[in-house]
Design an enzyme around this catalytic site. Sequence first.
Site, PDB file in Angstrom:
ATOM      1  N   HIS A 146       6.873   7.280  10.680  1.00  0.00           N
ATOM      2  CA  HIS A 146       6.231   7.284   9.441  1.00  0.00           C
ATOM      3  C   HIS A 146       5.535   8.698   9.165  1.00  0.00           C
ATOM      4  CE1 HIS A 146       4.637   5.505   5.960  1.00  0.00           C
ATOM      5  NE2 HIS A 146       3.828   4.589   6.412  1.00  0.00           N
ATOM      6  N   ARG A 169       0.581  -1.129  -0.096  1.00  0.00           N
ATOM      7  CA  ARG A 169       0.035  -0.088   0.081  1.00  0.00           C
ATOM      8  C   ARG A 169       1.014   1.139   0.083  1.00  0.00           C
ATOM      9  NH1 ARG A 169      -3.620   0.661   4.077  1.00  0.00           N
ATOM     10  NH2 ARG A 169      -1.781   1.048   5.389  1.00  0.00           N
ATOM     11  N   LYS A 224      19.932 -11.381   1.675  1.00  0.00           N
ATOM     12  CA  LYS A 224      20.921 -12.443   2.028  1.00  0.00           C
ATOM     13  C   LYS A 224      22.126 -11.803   2.052  1.00  0.00           C
ATOM     14  CE  LYS A 224      18.929 -15.412  -1.814  1.00  0.00           C
ATOM     15  NZ  LYS A 224      18.567 -14.427  -3.179  1.00  0.00           N
TER      16      LYS A 224
END
Lengths: 439, 190, 317
Positions: C135, C55, C83
């Site tokens: 955020h 989103r 990784k």
Amino acid sequence: MSNDTYVIRHVSVLGGDPADLVLRDGVIAEVTAPGAASAEGATEIDATGLVALPGLVDLHTHLREPGREDAETVETGSRAAAAGGFTAVFAMANTDPVADTAGTVEQVWRLGHEAGLVDVQPVGAVTLGLGGRQLAELGAMATSAAQVRVFSDDGRCVHDAVIMRRALEYVKAFDGVVAQHAQEPRLTEDAQMNEGPLSGVLGLRGWPAVAEEAIVARDVLLAEHVGSRLHVCHVSTAGSVEIIRAAKARGVDVTAEVTPHHLLLTEQLVTSYDPVYKVNPPLRSEADVAALRAALADGTIDAVATDHAPHPVEDKDCEWSAAAMGMLGLETALGVVAEAMVSTGLLDWAGVADRMSVRPARIGRLDGHGRPIAAGEPANLVLLDPTAPRTVDPAALQSRSHNTPYAGRTLPVSVVATFLRGRPTVLDGAVVGGAAVRA
Amino acid sequence: MSAARTPDDTRTVLDGAEITRALTRVAHEIVERAKGADDLVLLGIPTRGVFLARRIAERIRAIEDRDVPVGSLDITMYRDDLRRAPARALLPTEIPPGGIDDKVVVLVDDVLYSGRTIRAALDALNDIGRPRAVQLAVLVDRGHRELPIRADYVGKNIPTSKSEKVHVLVTEHDGADAVAISGHANEEDQ
Amino acid sequence: MKRHLLSAADLDRDDALLVLDTAAELAQITDRAVKKLPTLRGRTVVNLFFEDSTRTRISFEAAAKRLSADVINFSAKGSSVSKGESLKDTALTLEAMGADAVVIRHSSSGAPHRLAHSGWIQGSVVNAGDGTHEHPTQSLLDAFTMRRHLAGGKGDLEGRRVTIVGDVLHSRVARSNVLLLATLGAEVTLVAPPTLLPVGVETWPCATSYDLDAHLKHTDAVMMLRVQRERMNAAFFPSEREYSRRYGLDARRMAQLPDHAIVMHPGPMNRGMEIAAEVADAPRSVIVEQVANGVSVRMAVLYLLLGGANLGDGTEA
Ligand SMILES: [Zn+2]
């Protein structure tokens, strides 16, 4: 033993009146009035304005060998130690393989001997593989060539109360001490920094002071109960100081150390999210720093120990939570202590000698170190210039790693020379000798 | 092109009465050229172009007794100098309810200079609709065009040097009507 | 505006209003046939997502594309990064591509800060959610939505009462909202069980409470935070049932809200946990609108950060 003789002229012993020191055959042969010592056949060192302290002793060094030679080796760590004014270091057991057998501690001891720059005294693991479940062969390590007296699972806490109790009891047989890394594991799972208002704002998992203090309190009670000797590693909180102070007042046989960084740096540095400030135990608050300084000054905390923890670049040049914990300490310890304790008037140079040499040597039962500067004593010395500030350049460090939190910071003193049993390991601030200096 | 205050070395080139006469003449020219067409839309370029557009619309009403839709067209997001200048707050874009499709849109601005503002306005218009024709009215044309653009209606041509600044003040925004020039004409093109 | 948007604290009142006002103008463009603006033509915006969030990524992508920027989506999850390729290596790659802005989502608090200040890249950094830290664009779109409904779409949120409910401890949305809403003059109350309030929350510019029912009558906007069921296993609360009874927003509680009050949720919702389905779908729920407003707000942020004056080494733009 060397045949070289050194005459150190006009040096201020422990910050007192000037004197001449004559070093010969590994010992301090004479202490004379300034200018009075005979220089015949000797190398003269003009030490006017310099301060002589007994060679520094670090109870808590991570030399990384065997296993992480990309971070540090016994040889590079020895160079760093000598450059920092140390003549003996205790090498922590959390290597790979773990130093939990006589064979491994002898290997480290032998590597230190070969490097020949400081006495490398291995610390033995308390439990097999630092696993916290089964005691390592403490007696075998004690009677090995390395003559281990300090046992620690450092990096991990001996959190099982029964194992801790048994370890405290068992090492009495050979006058050992258990050095505890006090960290309650459940309260610190994935902990990233000191728990407090700042950790809440930065969104980093907290490492609460109580996780240290709960273990210190328990261990003090256990040591008291079984009549054993306990050493607390890297005390970092005001609460731990209070517990130790009260225990000492009751007569409990407890000693404690503090790192240079916990004497100078605070958690505010974490706002940069730069992992060079990530360390365990974490940097704490201003109030904790003040309490630690006061405790070191009044002797509640016995010793400064570096917790020198080298890490390669890739383990620090990343995001905070992925970074390794720990910072370099050997080459900056004296400067940091000078700034935190001497410049502030909390300790004089005799006090520094006591906390960085005499007491740590005594705690670790290292007979040849931490001795008075007097005729007949081993010639383990550091000469420092109290008026020569030094700016820390990570690239210029002797350590194989560069993770110093003091990069660019100016510390108030510099190490000019270090002598290990009468032979210089550092002269004019540069590491000299090495393997050739072996006794 | 904008200053609420006039510095000391400023000389006035148009006073309030002259501005009023210039706008009246522009209004007459627009009407004349439109030949009674009822599909005119005036779009002012903020900030001062919007007030000038409203005044022109008032004069057209006085001349012809009819309302011309007036709106505003912000060109900030269409500027070509974002890399060089700080981001600016956006100003309102208000398209009249009838829209601009198949209309004759007259863009109104205070000063015509390099032509870049008008280039941006044409791009902005293009994203909003498809006018039958687009014309340009300005109060002052000061020269120094950098693009092939010219005004259809000019209040006054004022030759300037590039080192000079042209200040347009309108009563609604600045408390008075005036056009003034500051700076030195002899520092040409440095 | 500063050069990067890492925390809601990077925005002072003027900056915040500039973003909201700009977003309001840009929101109009959503209503017209041509939704695209040429503003960021030739500029490159990289969406660097180390953590799944379709989103948020789509919202930033739409915002950048509507401004005609070139968009590179770098989904680090499941690629070489997970990784062991480091944040640094990835950053150096992006720098070589000439990224003008990097929108970063990361599970580690402070990763955007690190990216912005390490010298690895030159462009602007936008925090699209970092760990349990912040955020900021979510808080901007929340403030934008509140302003529309509670302040006529203009000015600040002076005196508006906002109640934020739930897992504040682990919520980057709550942190950014508290900071931004305080900057805009709103009165924020955090409501949560004591276990889910951070240590030191008393130093935040807001009030706190353990009692949701006591606050609903005096609330202009109530924001329900997602509560992960796994928190139960770490003993943050005893059971889902007890949590939703004490801190969930159901129809009975919604009825206590004043008529004008709105219900918000940053998503994704746990229907039946922190919010009842009938509340999520109620007329006063603005949850869907929050998503739409996200694009306008992120367009505003990208436009304002990429204004030319930030290209030097100064921090102000
Ligand atoms: Zn430790």
